[in-house]
Design a protein around this motif. Structure first.
Motif, mmCIF file in Angstrom:
data_model
loop_
_atom_site.group_PDB
_atom_site.id
_atom_site.type_symbol
_atom_site.label_atom_id
_atom_site.label_comp_id
_atom_site.label_asym_id
_atom_site.label_seq_id
_atom_site.Cartn_x
_atom_site.Cartn_y
_atom_site.Cartn_z
ATOM 1 N N VAL A 487 5.344 -31.758 46.476
ATOM 2 C CA VAL A 487 5.998 -31.466 47.747
ATOM 3 C C VAL A 487 7.156 -30.497 47.507
ATOM 4 O O VAL A 487 7.956 -30.676 46.582
ATOM 5 N N LEU A 488 7.214 -29.489 48.362
ATOM 6 C CA LEU A 488 8.352 -28.571 48.369
ATOM 7 C C LEU A 488 8.907 -28.525 49.791
ATOM 8 O O LEU A 488 8.185 -28.204 50.729
ATOM 9 N N PHE A 489 10.174 -28.882 49.928
ATOM 10 C CA PHE A 489 10.821 -28.848 51.239
ATOM 11 C C PHE A 489 11.493 -27.494 51.443
ATOM 12 O O PHE A 489 11.983 -26.871 50.493
ATOM 13 N N MET A 490 11.511 -27.033 52.685
ATOM 14 C CA MET A 490 12.288 -25.844 53.033
ATOM 15 C C MET A 490 13.174 -26.204 54.225
ATOM 16 O O MET A 490 12.773 -26.979 55.098
ATOM 17 N N THR A 491 14.377 -25.654 54.224
ATOM 18 C CA THR A 491 15.309 -26.018 55.285
ATOM 19 C C THR A 491 16.330 -24.918 55.504
ATOM 20 O O THR A 491 16.623 -24.122 54.609
ATOM 21 N N GLY A 492 16.844 -24.877 56.727
ATOM 22 C CA GLY A 492 17.929 -23.968 57.058
ATOM 23 C C GLY A 492 19.283 -24.591 56.789
ATOM 24 O O GLY A 492 20.262 -23.907 56.567
ATOM 25 N N TYR A 493 19.354 -25.925 56.809
ATOM 26 C CA TYR A 493 20.555 -26.645 56.374
ATOM 27 C C TYR A 493 20.156 -28.089 56.132
ATOM 28 O O TYR A 493 19.109 -28.558 56.582
ATOM 29 N N SER A 494 21.012 -28.790 55.376
ATOM 30 C CA SER A 494 20.629 -30.112 54.895
ATOM 31 C C SER A 494 20.665 -31.150 56.004
ATOM 32 O O SER A 494 21.472 -31.079 56.914
ATOM 33 N N ARG A 495 19.791 -32.108 55.888
ATOM 34 C CA ARG A 495 19.788 -33.282 56.755
ATOM 35 C C ARG A 495 19.678 -34.518 55.861
ATOM 36 O O ARG A 495 19.253 -34.432 54.708
ATOM 37 N N ASN A 496 19.998 -35.668 56.398
ATOM 38 C CA ASN A 496 19.986 -36.881 55.589
ATOM 39 C C ASN A 496 18.599 -37.287 55.115
ATOM 40 O O ASN A 496 18.460 -38.213 54.328
ATOM 41 N N ALA A 497 17.552 -36.602 55.587
ATOM 42 C CA ALA A 497 16.202 -36.944 55.142
ATOM 43 C C ALA A 497 16.051 -36.744 53.638
ATOM 44 O O ALA A 497 15.376 -37.510 52.959
ATOM 45 N N ILE A 498 16.655 -35.678 53.103
ATOM 46 C CA ILE A 498 16.531 -35.400 51.663
ATOM 47 C C ILE A 498 17.883 -35.229 50.992
ATOM 48 O O ILE A 498 17.961 -35.064 49.778
ATOM 49 N N VAL A 499 18.957 -35.232 51.783
ATOM 50 C CA VAL A 499 20.293 -35.028 51.239
ATOM 51 C C VAL A 499 21.185 -36.162 51.722
ATOM 52 O O VAL A 499 21.235 -36.462 52.912
ATOM 53 N N HIS A 500 21.881 -36.813 50.790
ATOM 54 C CA HIS A 500 22.797 -37.888 51.150
ATOM 55 C C HIS A 500 24.143 -37.639 50.488
ATOM 56 O O HIS A 500 24.209 -37.303 49.298
#
Length: 531
Positions: A487-500
């Motif tokens: 799995v490779l995630f891409m994002t425009g800014y962090s969310r708690n789904a993968i960042v805590h």
């Protein structure tokens, strides 16, 4: 009863007191004047006490003043009778007055002694002054704490707004940069003249888009939405490695001095973001010294106590590693210091700064659970101190995978992105890299497509923020069916789904928008080639 009163008032059997003094005029008038003066003083004191209590009804233990007034008044009458008995032997009446005075004095004393501890507990003027000074100090500290809290709340509100804008802007930049790259790759079909002109136009547009991407990255850093990948680090080693770059950045007119500390504690930070933050401080210091000067970078181990933490919102007491960047420039006023970390606030001329350098540093430090403080005076230079919490765990060695970026094989990739233009660009890039691509606009459609795939699914490339089920939940469901799925995630800014707490979850691979073909190709290849 009448006989008793008659006996008390009958003076026929007594001689006046003056006889005992042989009616010596000097002695007579000495006693008269002395007793008269004492009586007048005794009569004036109760009036003074009564006036005081009447004007100050809030005074503590006011009844004591009234009791004392009665006692003093009775004492005054005893001296009046001492004068009368020099000529009139009314000793019985004098005795009655003395008896009343005795009762008043005993009652007053009986009430006063139990009251003494309470009276001693009443603060003295000196104690009241000390208490007032302490109250003024506490009020000042509370006002400073409230100001800091309001500033922190303002910065948080601006950060939330900034993060949301940057997220949408990153999607737009992905489309812009991606299409510019595609246009650039297809320009070889044009004539030389047209090709040259279009290359200049595309190059200029790409340069502007990259500058916008840099600004967006800084906005996300300020908003604390930049995913950090922290590692145990020794800041002395990092800063020594940057010394050469610092010197080339500062130029020949600015002297650089680095002061390290033996036995510097370790910290857990994202090294690349730390280097970017320190570089921003160095560039700001350089701009503050247009005519040259001296820049000092210093590290040390410090302990921030409760008194310091009380005066600085969100700060936790404990051990920190301090990095101080000091310049001999023009310095800052208190008003400038108060706004220095606000995004887009700058004292530079138009076109010479975006006002995001210190904002980026502020966001990185706060996201790393640290603290930053500016010390400056006009004409005296500036010191910016960065405090990063000490890492108490032992440093661990990490295996660095050997990543080879070569020609893509025909792996199958499922792309999940709700923005159709971003999804179209990503799909086109992957197809040009000879991957087999399946696309879906949301998690529900992705789950349906994954179940219909005949061949194996090698990689899930998904946006984190999706309508309904987010990217992390989608990945968890697909991995439950396909444990080997990468799995490779891409994002425009962090969310708690993968960042805590601002930190990327362990074992998570992430690529930041805006996406370029080279970065996307390298990241996908590194994830697929990892064992």
């Amino acid at each position: 009863m009448w006989a008793l009163l008659h006996g008390l008032l009958d003076t026929s059997t007594f001689s006046p007191h003056g006889i005992c003094l042989l009616w010596e005029p000097g002695l007579i008038w000495l006693h008269v004047l002395s007793d008269a003066a004492i009586a007048l003083a005794y009569f004036s004191i109760p009036f003074a006490l009564s006036y005081f209590v009447a004007k100050r009804p809030d005074v503590e233990f006011g009844w004591v003043f009234w009791a004392f007034s009665i006692f003093i008044m009775a004492c005054g009458f005893t001296h009046i009778f001492a004068i009368v008995t020099l000529w009139v032997p009314v000793y019985e009446m004098e005795g009655v007055v003395k008896a009343v005075t005795a009762v008043a004095s005993v009652v007053t004393a009986a009430m006063l002694w139990p009251l003494l501890p309470k009276l001693l507990a009443v603060p003295s003027p000196a104690q009241l002054r000390e208490a007032q000074l302490a109250l003024q100090t506490e009020t000042l500290q509370r006002r400073e704490a409230e100001d800091m809290l309001r500033q922190a709340q303002k910065m948080e509100a601006v950060g939330q707004l900034t993060g949301g804008v940057a997220h949408d802007f990153n999607n737009l930049l992905t489309i812009i940069i991606g299409n510019l790259e595609i246009a650039e790759r297809h320009m070889n079909k044009l004539t030389d003249a047209a090709d040259g002109r279009l290359r200049r136009l595309v190059g200029s547009a790409m340069s502007g888009a990259q500058r916008a991407a840099t600004l967006t990255s800084r906005l996300l850093a300020f908003a604390r939405r930049q995913p950090l990948d922290p590692k145990p680090c020794n800041l002395d080693q990092l800063l020594k490695g940057m010394a050469g770059f610092f010197r080339s950045t500062l130029g020949e007119t600015i002297d650089l001095e680095y002061v390290g500390t033996g036995g510097l504690w370790q910290v857990e930070i994202d090294p690349s973001h730390f280097e970017a933050a320190i570089l921003n401080l160095v560039v700001n210091a350089r701009d503050a010294m247009p005519d040259g000067g001296k820049l000092t970078v210093e590290t040390s181990n410090v302990f921030l106590d409760e008194d310091y933490a009380r005066r600085h919102a969100e700060l936790v007491t404990g051990q920190y590693v301090q990095v101080a960047v000091t310049d001999t420039g023009a310095g800052m006023s208190a008003d400038i210091i108060a706004r220095a970390f606000e995004p887009f606030y700058t004292t530079k001329d138009v076109g010479q700064g975006t006002g995001l350098g210190l904002s980026q540093v502020y966001g990185f430090v706060k996201q790393s659970n640290g603290h930053i403080k500016i010390y400056s005076e006009l004409g005296e230079g500036t010191t910016i101190k960065v405090y990063l919490p000490r890492l108490h765990a032992a440093a661990r060695d990490e295996d660095v995978p050997d990543i080879q970026i070569g020609a893509a094989r025909a792996e199958q990739i499922l792309v999940v992105e709700d923005d159709p233009e971003v999804r179209g660009y990503v799909v086109e890039v992957l197809q040009e890299l000879n991957y087999q691509v399946v696309e879906a606009p949301d998690a529900g459609a992705a789950l349906g497509m994954a179940g219909k795939l005949d061949g194996g699914l090698d990689l899930l490339l998904t946006d984190v923020v999706l309508p309904g089920m987010n990217g992390r939940e989608l990945a968890d469901q697909l991995r439950a069916q396909r444990p080997d799925l990468k799995v490779l995630f891409m994002t425009g800014y962090s969310r708690n789904a993968i960042v805590h707490q601002g930190r990327l979850d362990a074992g998570v691979d992430l690529i930041q928008k805006p996406l370029s073909q080279a970065a996307l190709a390298a990241k996908i290849r590194s994830v697929l080639d990892r064992g």
